[in-house]
Design a protein around this motif. Sequence first.
Motif: not given
Lengths: 317, 317
Positions: B88-103
Amino acid sequence: MHTDLVAALDIGGTKIAGALVDGRGRILVRAQRPTPAREDGETVMRAVAAVLGELTASPLWEGVSAVGIGSAGPVDASAGTVSPVNVPGWRDYPLVARVREAAGGLPVELIGDGVAITAAEHWQGAARGHDNALCMVVSTGVGGGLVLDGTLHAGPTGNAGHIGHISVDLDGDPCPCGSRGCVERIASGPNIARRALEDGWRPGPDGDTSAVAVAAAARAGDPVAVASFERAARALAAGIAATATLVEIDIAVIGGGVGKAGEILLAPLRKALTDYATLSFVRRLAVAPAQMGTDAGLVGAAAAVLARRPDAAAAGV
Amino acid sequence: MHTDLVAALDIGGTKIAGALVDGRGRILVRAQRPTPAREDGETVMRAVAAVLGELTASPLWEGVSAVGIGSAGPVDASAGTVSPVNVPGWRDYPLVARVREAAGGLPVELIGDGVAITAAEHWQGAARGHDNALCMVVSTGVGGGLVLDGTLHAGPTGNAGHIGHISVDLDGDPCPCGSRGCVERIASGPNIARRALEDGWRPGPDGDTSAVAVAAAARAGDPVAVASFERAARALAAGIAATATLVEIDIAVIGGGVGKAGEILLAPLRKALTDYATLSFVRRLAVAPAQMGTDAGLVGAAAAVLARRPDAAAAGV
């Protein structure tokens, strides 16, 4: 000079229509014969050959590069055969080979009639500009076709999008196809009329018991007629929602005689879609009436064969 | 030297798994964290970053060209966001941008977990060599994905193949998704167990009321347990037949915990398919158990991103 000229055949249980169609979807030459649907297979083929004969006699024929066929189904595009339910003389009939022969050896493309109509709506009708669409014909039967990723999805045998025979009521009434609770068994014109009659609706003085008469009664406020259309709308909505959930379409286009009932069908359909299309990625699904007229089958058969050519982008299919 | 090395993330409600995967689908490096599913979104992201941190610390990282993510859904690949039901803490969470940054800015590809498992089964499992396939996970939920025309069909938002939430019983029980009579509402493990209990089945001395226990009872001949699996099989068959009728698949691959029940599920499923898959072009539909194990999500996420690269043919996806 028409550089993208193709021939198109639209083969149904009532008529066999043919045309020469240019790369912009304009019909330049027409021919038509009644389908001798109760005759043997070769008699039916002679009617197809007569239509093709009129087309090949045109001075434009020398510019024709291919033939597209949209046929009542089931078809088998991989085998080049057709077995239309309403033409018993054709069972696994080698229509592609016979048309190729009658057309002087040109390439021939076969698709189901629902797929053909979808190609037409995507090219020039209500699904234009939509990369993922379901187009339906709601009439004596319920047929359809799919556009996925911007391209017509005919499937290996040319039958994809056959939404009339998905079950939305697994314990429901037996369908002539052998399954139960199919969308067509609930939502086709004859089933809308049957249900209204069973539930107590009675026709007017003209004795018309068709779905068109039920639609007129519904517009006049007859509650049984309204309820029969609402039930059809629920079945269509469940089928459309299932399709969107499976392949992510963003528009459903509704055509055919029952589709022409307009808001009597479309208003409860849009309402029922909010019940069945619930996941985030299907909630924005639009419903629109078909825009192509009776030439949709011909234009769509032309679109499908134009899409196979190097200048495919021109057809936008 | 691994020329086709990619990173893969498999994000579920229980664990976050990561791996470096080569062009042949071999897992060379692994990392894993429990999903802090009840925490806020940034805490969940820190667990993802910790998994990625272990991967980037590998000496092989410098050969990695892209990151593939298979995530619990719904996902939105077009927006690069995820909204997993169980996180539930992830709603429309920008996972792609965050993973791109971390990678370190590498390209990132996001798909739903059902789509990822389908990519794996198509690449190396039971759907290998099939150009048109439905792969399903029947477990706590029912998920799936599609291969069409030889290619993974993720859909614009990465959710296509969501067979668990198509309605096969339009008047059926309400589903938590908001619809009625969904395949998942009838065929998931918890629903198989619930129905067996409601109909009078009782667990053994160990008190186990899971679908695994119902399957064991069914194998021992308990008629109520058998009937609950048969009902699940009918719902799955109606859903599979609908999928085949809409998009012309030739194989349905069944995995997940309930899928492991084996013939207790598959035998009535094959029988029910003969009731619902009736049209000529869907009658030859095969049903097969999944072959990929618990790494399917990782291998599939790798396959999806490998398929986007110029050497896509290597992944066969």
